[in-house]
Motif scaffolding. Structure first.
Motif, PDB file in Angstrom:
ATOM      1  N   ASN A   5     -50.870 106.383   6.672  1.00 58.60           N
ATOM      2  CA  ASN A   5     -51.610 105.146   6.966  1.00 58.60           C
ATOM      3  C   ASN A   5     -51.337 104.670   8.388  1.00 58.60           C
ATOM      4  O   ASN A   5     -52.243 104.260   9.102  1.00 58.60           O
ATOM      5  N   ILE A   6     -50.079 104.722   8.795  1.00 58.00           N
ATOM      6  CA  ILE A   6     -49.715 104.302  10.154  1.00 58.00           C
ATOM      7  C   ILE A   6     -50.400 105.210  11.168  1.00 58.00           C
ATOM      8  O   ILE A   6     -50.949 104.735  12.171  1.00 58.00           O
ATOM      9  N   ALA A   7     -50.367 106.513  10.915  1.00 56.58           N
ATOM     10  CA  ALA A   7     -51.023 107.464  11.826  1.00 56.58           C
ATOM     11  C   ALA A   7     -52.516 107.193  11.920  1.00 56.58           C
ATOM     12  O   ALA A   7     -53.106 107.240  13.009  1.00 56.58           O
ATOM     13  N   LEU A   8     -53.139 106.892  10.786  1.00 55.54           N
ATOM     14  CA  LEU A   8     -54.578 106.585  10.792  1.00 55.54           C
ATOM     15  C   LEU A   8     -54.858 105.297  11.562  1.00 55.54           C
ATOM     16  O   LEU A   8     -55.834 105.215  12.306  1.00 55.54           O
ATOM     17  N   GLU A   9     -54.002 104.294  11.384  1.00 51.84           N
ATOM     18  CA  GLU A   9     -54.209 103.037  12.105  1.00 51.84           C
ATOM     19  C   GLU A   9     -54.046 103.238  13.610  1.00 51.84           C
ATOM     20  O   GLU A   9     -54.811 102.697  14.399  1.00 51.84           O
ATOM     21  N   ILE A  10     -53.052 104.035  14.006  1.00 50.37           N
ATOM     22  CA  ILE A  10     -52.839 104.316  15.431  1.00 50.37           C
ATOM     23  C   ILE A  10     -54.050 105.049  15.998  1.00 50.37           C
ATOM     24  O   ILE A  10     -54.553 104.702  17.070  1.00 50.37           O
ATOM     25  N   ALA A  11     -54.530 106.054  15.297  1.00 53.52           N
ATOM     26  CA  ALA A  11     -55.704 106.797  15.759  1.00 53.52           C
ATOM     27  C   ALA A  11     -56.916 105.884  15.855  1.00 53.52           C
ATOM     28  O   ALA A  11     -57.709 105.980  16.793  1.00 53.52           O
ATOM     29  N   GLN A  12     -57.048 104.997  14.894  1.00 54.17           N
ATOM     30  CA  GLN A  12     -58.183 104.049  14.893  1.00 54.17           C
ATOM     31  C   GLN A  12     -58.086 103.124  16.109  1.00 54.17           C
ATOM     32  O   GLN A  12     -59.075 102.892  16.789  1.00 54.17           O
ATOM     33  N   LYS A  13     -56.905 102.604  16.407  1.00 57.83           N
ATOM     34  CA  LYS A  13     -56.734 101.723  17.557  1.00 57.83           C
ATOM     35  C   LYS A  13     -56.993 102.470  18.862  1.00 57.83           C
ATOM     36  O   LYS A  13     -57.593 101.927  19.790  1.00 57.83           O
ATOM     37  N   LEU A  56     -68.454 109.182  13.558  1.00 62.31           N
ATOM     38  CA  LEU A  56     -68.136 110.386  12.766  1.00 62.31           C
ATOM     39  C   LEU A  56     -66.651 110.433  12.409  1.00 62.31           C
ATOM     40  O   LEU A  56     -66.291 110.770  11.269  1.00 62.31           O
ATOM     41  N   LYS A  57     -65.778 110.078  13.369  1.00 59.30           N
ATOM     42  CA  LYS A  57     -64.340 110.080  13.091  1.00 59.30           C
ATOM     43  C   LYS A  57     -64.008 109.083  11.986  1.00 59.30           C
ATOM     44  O   LYS A  57     -63.213 109.382  11.095  1.00 59.30           O
ATOM     45  N   LEU A  58     -64.608 107.909  12.079  1.00 63.91           N
ATOM     46  CA  LEU A  58     -64.341 106.895  11.053  1.00 63.91           C
ATOM     47  C   LEU A  58     -64.833 107.350   9.680  1.00 63.91           C
ATOM     48  O   LEU A  58     -64.174 107.103   8.661  1.00 63.91           O
ATOM     49  N   ARG A  59     -65.941 108.011   9.628  1.00 63.64           N
ATOM     50  CA  ARG A  59     -66.449 108.516   8.341  1.00 63.64           C
ATOM     51  C   ARG A  59     -65.517 109.581   7.771  1.00 63.64           C
ATOM     52  O   ARG A  59     -65.248 109.610   6.568  1.00 63.64           O
ATOM     53  N   ARG A  60     -65.020 110.467   8.671  1.00 68.14           N
ATOM     54  CA  ARG A  60     -64.074 111.494   8.200  1.00 68.14           C
ATOM     55  C   ARG A  60     -62.795 110.851   7.667  1.00 68.14           C
ATOM     56  O   ARG A  60     -62.267 111.261   6.635  1.00 68.14           O
ATOM     57  N   ARG A  61     -62.303 109.840   8.380  1.00 64.59           N
ATOM     58  CA  ARG A  61     -61.094 109.144   7.925  1.00 64.59           C
ATOM     59  C   ARG A  61     -61.333 108.501   6.561  1.00 64.59           C
ATOM     60  O   ARG A  61     -60.467 108.546   5.685  1.00 64.59           O
ATOM     61  N   ASN A  62     -62.466 107.915   6.394  1.00 61.04           N
ATOM     62  CA  ASN A  62     -62.832 107.281   5.135  1.00 61.04           C
ATOM     63  C   ASN A  62     -62.840 108.313   4.003  1.00 61.04           C
ATOM     64  O   ASN A  62     -62.313 108.065   2.910  1.00 61.04           O
ATOM     65  N   GLN A  63     -63.423 109.478   4.259  1.00 58.16           N
ATOM     66  CA  GLN A  63     -63.451 110.531   3.234  1.00 58.16           C
ATOM     67  C   GLN A  63     -62.028 110.979   2.881  1.00 58.16           C
ATOM     68  O   GLN A  63     -61.705 111.177   1.707  1.00 58.16           O
ATOM     69  N   ASN A  64     -61.189 111.132   3.916  1.00 55.63           N
ATOM     70  CA  ASN A  64     -59.803 111.540   3.662  1.00 55.63           C
ATOM     71  C   ASN A  64     -59.064 110.500   2.819  1.00 55.63           C
ATOM     72  O   ASN A  64     -58.329 110.840   1.885  1.00 55.63           O
ATOM     73  N   LEU A  65     -59.258 109.243   3.158  1.00 56.15           N
ATOM     74  CA  LEU A  65     -58.594 108.185   2.388  1.00 56.15           C
ATOM     75  C   LEU A  65     -59.120 108.131   0.951  1.00 56.15           C
ATOM     76  O   LEU A  65     -58.353 107.921   0.011  1.00 56.15           O
ATOM     77  N   GLN A  66     -60.409 108.331   0.784  1.00 61.46           N
ATOM     78  CA  GLN A  66     -60.961 108.336  -0.567  1.00 61.46           C
ATOM     79  C   GLN A  66     -60.403 109.514  -1.368  1.00 61.46           C
ATOM     80  O   GLN A  66     -60.105 109.378  -2.563  1.00 61.46           O
ATOM     81  N   SER A  67     -60.249 110.659  -0.705  1.00 58.15           N
ATOM     82  CA  SER A  67     -59.640 111.807  -1.391  1.00 58.15           C
ATOM     83  C   SER A  67     -58.208 111.495  -1.781  1.00 58.15           C
ATOM     84  O   SER A  67     -57.767 111.826  -2.890  1.00 58.15           O
ATOM     85  N   LEU A  95     -52.565 100.524  -1.759  1.00 58.41           N
ATOM     86  CA  LEU A  95     -53.501 101.488  -1.157  1.00 58.41           C
ATOM     87  C   LEU A  95     -54.938 100.972  -1.210  1.00 58.41           C
ATOM     88  O   LEU A  95     -55.704 101.126  -0.257  1.00 58.41           O
ATOM     89  N   GLN A  96     -55.286 100.347  -2.322  1.00 59.09           N
ATOM     90  CA  GLN A  96     -56.641  99.799  -2.426  1.00 59.09           C
ATOM     91  C   GLN A  96     -56.840  98.664  -1.423  1.00 59.09           C
ATOM     92  O   GLN A  96     -57.892  98.551  -0.796  1.00 59.09           O
ATOM     93  N   SER A  97     -55.817  97.844  -1.272  1.00 58.03           N
ATOM     94  CA  SER A  97     -55.885  96.770  -0.284  1.00 58.03           C
ATOM     95  C   SER A  97     -56.017  97.352   1.123  1.00 58.03           C
ATOM     96  O   SER A  97     -56.832  96.896   1.924  1.00 58.03           O
ATOM     97  N   ASP A  98     -55.195  98.377   1.395  1.00 56.85           N
ATOM     98  CA  ASP A  98     -55.276  99.053   2.697  1.00 56.85           C
ATOM     99  C   ASP A  98     -56.657  99.669   2.904  1.00 56.85           C
ATOM    100  O   ASP A  98     -57.223  99.599   4.001  1.00 56.85           O
ATOM    101  N   MET A  99     -57.165 100.257   1.851  1.00 59.00           N
ATOM    102  CA  MET A  99     -58.486 100.888   1.929  1.00 59.00           C
ATOM    103  C   MET A  99     -59.562  99.858   2.228  1.00 59.00           C
ATOM    104  O   MET A  99     -60.454 100.093   3.040  1.00 59.00           O
TER     105      MET A  99
END
Length: 181
Positions: A5-13, A56-67, A95-99
């Motif tokens: 989650n931290i890695a995803l947030e850093i990448a998002q920022k 596209l990156k955000l959509r991929r991240r979303n799919q990964n988190l949903q998985s 996790l749901q809150s984070d999602m």
């Protein structure tokens, strides 16, 4: 899981920072009137491409988190049977809150990128309109300049004709004058 989650947030920022940096660059470049048409087209293309890549990156991240959520949900069923249900439920809720937070952030980023893309397109159209207007004014000025040159040339020719006629009249007076008069 927390590290992911931290890695995803850093990448998002980082992605948001890159978009903001490109947008600031675009605003600075749009203020510079010396840019060529090709440079502006390249800038608009780069901004659009960046926006599409971020989406596209955000959509991929979303799919990964949903998985990941699906895997955790499956795991929770197994753990419920073994008595570790409460801890897993807390993790699931977190996790749901984070999602949900990530989803809302993603939606906001997509909206921002779309707005920036629209703004860059509007800037491009405005710039193009100004170029067209300036070209029209330049053509009008060139036409007026040619007309003035023609008028000047005609005036010059008339002046030469008048001078020639005046000289002829002087010659006629001298030859037609009576001696002693």
């Amino acid at each position: 899981m927390l590290e992911e989650n931290i890695a995803l947030e850093i990448a998002q920022k980082q992605s948001m920072n890159k978009s903001a940096h490109l947008w600031l660059g675009a605003e600075q470049l749009s203020k510079n009137t010396d840019l060529s048409d090709a440079s502006r087209k390249s800038l608009v293309f780069e901004l659009n491409e960046c926006a599409c890549n971020c989406i596209l990156k955000l959509r991929r991240r979303n799919q990964n988190l949903q998985s990941t959520i699906q895997v955790l949900q499956d795991t929770s069923l197994v753990l419920e049977e073994s008595g570790l249900n409460e801890e897993l439920i807390r993790e699931k809720e977190q996790l749901q809150s984070d999602m949900e937070t990530i989803k809302s952030d993603k939606a906001r980023q997509i909206k921002d990128l779309s707005r920036k893309r629209t703004t860059s397109t509007e800037l491009w159209m405005l710039w193009r309109g100004r170029v067209m207007e300036t070209s029209g004014k330049l053509s009008q000025l060139e036409f007026e300049k040619r007309q003035l040159h023609r008028d000047l040339e005609q005036a010059r020719e008339k002046g030469e004709w008048v001078e020639s006629w005046r000289g002829s009249c002087s010659d006629c007076r001298r030859t037609n004058s009576w001696p002693g008069s």
